[in-house]
Write a protein that holds these residues in place. Structure first.
Motif, PDB file in Angstrom:
ATOM      1  N   ARG A 254     -45.530 -19.069  -1.191  1.00  0.00           N
ATOM      2  CA  ARG A 254     -44.335 -18.402  -1.717  1.00  0.00           C
ATOM      3  C   ARG A 254     -43.038 -19.042  -1.214  1.00  0.00           C
ATOM      4  N   LEU A 255     -43.097 -19.718  -0.077  1.00  0.00           N
ATOM      5  CA  LEU A 255     -41.895 -20.348   0.448  1.00  0.00           C
ATOM      6  C   LEU A 255     -41.330 -21.394  -0.507  1.00  0.00           C
ATOM      7  N   ALA A 256     -42.165 -21.946  -1.371  1.00  0.00           N
ATOM      8  CA  ALA A 256     -41.699 -22.966  -2.317  1.00  0.00           C
ATOM      9  C   ALA A 256     -40.672 -22.413  -3.293  1.00  0.00           C
ATOM     10  N   ALA A 257     -40.635 -21.096  -3.469  1.00  0.00           N
ATOM     11  CA  ALA A 257     -39.702 -20.487  -4.414  1.00  0.00           C
ATOM     12  C   ALA A 257     -38.686 -19.588  -3.709  1.00  0.00           C
ATOM     13  N   LYS A 258     -38.436 -19.894  -2.418  1.00  0.00           N
ATOM     14  CA  LYS A 258     -37.427 -19.137  -1.674  1.00  0.00           C
ATOM     15  C   LYS A 258     -36.304 -20.067  -1.236  1.00  0.00           C
TER      16      LYS A 258
ATOM     17  N   VAL B 219     -30.861 -23.254   1.530  1.00  0.00           N
ATOM     18  CA  VAL B 219     -29.405 -23.059   1.500  1.00  0.00           C
ATOM     19  C   VAL B 219     -28.955 -22.862   0.066  1.00  0.00           C
ATOM     20  N   VAL B 220     -29.383 -23.804  -0.796  1.00  0.00           N
ATOM     21  CA  VAL B 220     -29.115 -23.699  -2.229  1.00  0.00           C
ATOM     22  C   VAL B 220     -30.400 -23.261  -2.909  1.00  0.00           C
ATOM     23  N   GLY B 221     -30.296 -22.430  -3.936  1.00  0.00           N
ATOM     24  CA  GLY B 221     -31.477 -21.915  -4.610  1.00  0.00           C
ATOM     25  C   GLY B 221     -32.406 -23.005  -5.095  1.00  0.00           C
TER      26      GLY B 221
ATOM     27  N   PHE C 102     -33.716 -32.005  -6.045  1.00  0.00           N
ATOM     28  CA  PHE C 102     -33.634 -32.710  -4.774  1.00  0.00           C
ATOM     29  C   PHE C 102     -33.572 -31.760  -3.584  1.00  0.00           C
ATOM     30  N   VAL C 103     -32.866 -30.637  -3.731  1.00  0.00           N
ATOM     31  CA  VAL C 103     -32.582 -29.786  -2.574  1.00  0.00           C
ATOM     32  C   VAL C 103     -33.851 -29.178  -1.999  1.00  0.00           C
ATOM     33  N   ARG C 104     -33.776 -28.874  -0.708  1.00  0.00           N
ATOM     34  CA  ARG C 104     -34.914 -28.283  -0.031  1.00  0.00           C
ATOM     35  C   ARG C 104     -35.072 -26.808  -0.380  1.00  0.00           C
ATOM     36  N   ASN C 105     -36.326 -26.360  -0.394  1.00  0.00           N
ATOM     37  CA  ASN C 105     -36.611 -24.928  -0.420  1.00  0.00           C
ATOM     38  C   ASN C 105     -37.213 -24.574   0.938  1.00  0.00           C
ATOM     39  N   ARG C 106     -37.592 -23.314   1.117  1.00  0.00           N
ATOM     40  CA  ARG C 106     -38.116 -22.903   2.417  1.00  0.00           C
ATOM     41  C   ARG C 106     -39.419 -23.626   2.785  1.00  0.00           C
TER      42      ARG C 106
ATOM     43  N   SER D 147     -39.849 -26.125   5.918  1.00  0.00           N
ATOM     44  CA  SER D 147     -40.863 -25.826   6.932  1.00  0.00           C
ATOM     45  C   SER D 147     -41.754 -27.033   7.207  1.00  0.00           C
ATOM     46  N   LEU D 148     -42.078 -27.789   6.179  1.00  0.00           N
ATOM     47  CA  LEU D 148     -42.884 -28.994   6.373  1.00  0.00           C
ATOM     48  C   LEU D 148     -42.136 -30.021   7.217  1.00  0.00           C
ATOM     49  N   GLU D 149     -40.834 -30.131   6.991  1.00  0.00           N
ATOM     50  CA  GLU D 149     -40.035 -31.082   7.768  1.00  0.00           C
ATOM     51  C   GLU D 149     -39.889 -30.618   9.215  1.00  0.00           C
ATOM     52  N   VAL D 150     -39.704 -29.332   9.413  1.00  0.00           N
ATOM     53  CA  VAL D 150     -39.653 -28.794  10.769  1.00  0.00           C
ATOM     54  C   VAL D 150     -40.987 -29.049  11.482  1.00  0.00           C
ATOM     55  N   ALA D 151     -42.080 -28.863  10.765  1.00  0.00           N
ATOM     56  CA  ALA D 151     -43.403 -29.073  11.343  1.00  0.00           C
ATOM     57  C   ALA D 151     -43.593 -30.518  11.786  1.00  0.00           C
ATOM     58  N   GLN D 152     -43.109 -31.454  10.985  1.00  0.00           N
ATOM     59  CA  GLN D 152     -43.244 -32.868  11.342  1.00  0.00           C
ATOM     60  C   GLN D 152     -42.441 -33.189  12.606  1.00  0.00           C
TER      61      GLN D 152
END
Length: 427
Positions: free
Chosen positions: A46-50, A53-55, A61-65, A69-74
């Protein structure tokens, strides 16, 4: 001694004991199993659709949740490995750190916090703990009650960014994008989730976070300070070669670093601008410009994590960097540089007039949706929340069920549910 030997049986304990896996199943260690459970959780999808910063629907291009989270994990995994702490625990905490975020990100959190005062409040990190230990069902106890993903004590402890309840939280500081004072206090557990919180914090006194939680928290700070700026550049909302220092310093102080003076912030910005990949010309959308931004992103993450690694090793003096045996050391200069980057995103992206207007509409939608579900009761809830409603002993408990339902929605499903429940009544 291997990294596994630094974590005892208590660290690997689960709330509900589980039998060994089949002998023909792949062998996975306890913390590897934790990571797999979070990866496969519905809340992760569900994070893919949350909103980050920008919807997520506004641009490819913009990140979703989820991507955030994947980038934080890396970042967390690489830093944990460099420090010698368990990379699976740190990575799992990073993958899970935003699971409790409601639709519309921190803006939705702000709305739900105001709507749940009488049932214990709302906070994304407390909701994450609730989800991991109750709402995201994988294991049940002897009485048939869900214990969530049944993660190990060490992993749940690492997922606990704010190890205290709402009554123990300090007041918020700073302002929201619309200039109003922040109202959401930071805490990590609701009152009715105290039993599992006390279990996972067994043997730990006070508010001290385990090292793996500190790694997760830093990785989050590093990732969004750098990536939100990257998203803003590509979206055409900011230009790193044309920063208004007066407006930027005012934003940094009101949002993140209230005690920082101009001289300190000037030094931090000059340090960032001295990074070899800092742009000397405006972004033009070419592959050359995209590559330059990616190089800057990589260099900044390396700069921040490298300084923390060196400072932490120096302070540890050779002691194992695991759980509550050590602390992460973030140099003040690194904290200020991260704060400056956050301020850039806040000033040029989060405070933009069009976004502020959109955020107001989002909060209104959340409020109307909560009220509509409250009026409908069990008939308006997803099946997984109906039993919670029926078992609730009072209005506060029923209100919490409604909040859990709304928090579980994505941006798009919140809009759709609002359209189905609220708009027909309004018409």
């Amino acid at each position: 001694m291997s990294i596994e030997d630094l974590y005892d049986d208590a660290a690997r304990e689960r709330l509900v004991a589980e039998p060994p896996k089949r002998v023909d199943a792949p062998v996975r260690l306890a913390f590897e199993r934790d990571r797999a459970r979070v990866v496969h959780a519905a809340a992760s999808r569900r994070l893919a659709a949350k909103t980050q910063v920008v919807g997520p629907q506004t641009d490819d291009f913009v990140r979703n949740r989820l991507t955030h989270s994947l980038e934080v994990a890396q970042v967390a995994r690489d830093l944990a490995r460099a420090l010698g702490t368990h990379p699976d625990i740190a990575e799992t905490a990073a993958l899970a750190h935003d699971l409790g975020h409601p639709p519309f990100g921190h803006n939705g959190e702000r709305a739900l916090a105001g709507l749940s005062v009488d049932c214990g409040g709302f906070e994304g990190n407390a909701q994450t703990l609730r989800l991991l230990t109750r709402l995201e069902a994988k294991t049940v106890d002897a009485d048939g009650r869900s214990v969530g993903l049944n993660l190990t004590r060490a992993t749940l402890d690492a997922c606990t960014k704010y190890p205290w309840g709402r009554s123990e939280a300090t007041g918020p500081h700073g302002v929201h994008a619309d200039g109003t004072p922040r109202v959401v206090v930071k805490f990590g557990v609701y009152d009715d989730d105290r039993p599992v919180f006390d279990w996972l914090r067994a043997g730990v006194e006070g508010r001290r976070r385990c090292l793996e939680a500190q790694v997760m928290d830093l990785a989050d700070d590093v990732a969004y300070s750098v990536h939100d700026v990257e998203d803003g550049i590509v979206a055409g909302r900011l230009d790193l070669t044309r920063l208004d220092r007066d407006a930027l310093w005012a934003t940094v102080r009101s949002w993140y670093l209230p005690g920082a003076d101009d001289a300190t912030l000037d030094v931090a910005l000059e340090g960032l601008q001295a990074v070899g990949s800092w742009p000397r010309s405006s972004y033009d959308g070419s592959r050359r410009s995209l590559a330059a931004i990616k190089n800057l992103t990589s260099d900044l993450i390396g700069r921040f994590c490298g300084s923390v690694q060196q400072a932490t090793f120096a302070a540890a003096g050779g002691d194992p960097l695991v759980r509550h045996r050590a602390d992460l050391v973030v140099p003040e200069s690194t904290q200020v540089e991260i704060g400056v980057l956050k301020g850039v995103a806040a000033l040029y992206v989060m405070q933009a007039d069009d976004r502020v207007a959109l955020m107001e509409r989002q909060r209104q939608l959340v409020a109307e949706l909560v009220e509509a579900l409250w009026q409908r009761g069990a008939d308006g809830l997803d099946r997984v929340f109906v039993d919670d409603w029926d078992a609730a002993g009072d209005d506060a408990a029923r209100r919490r069920v409604v909040v859990d339902q709304v928090a579980s929605l994505t941006d798009a499903s919140a809009v759709a549910r609002h359209a189905a429940l609220v708009l027909p009544a309004a018409g």
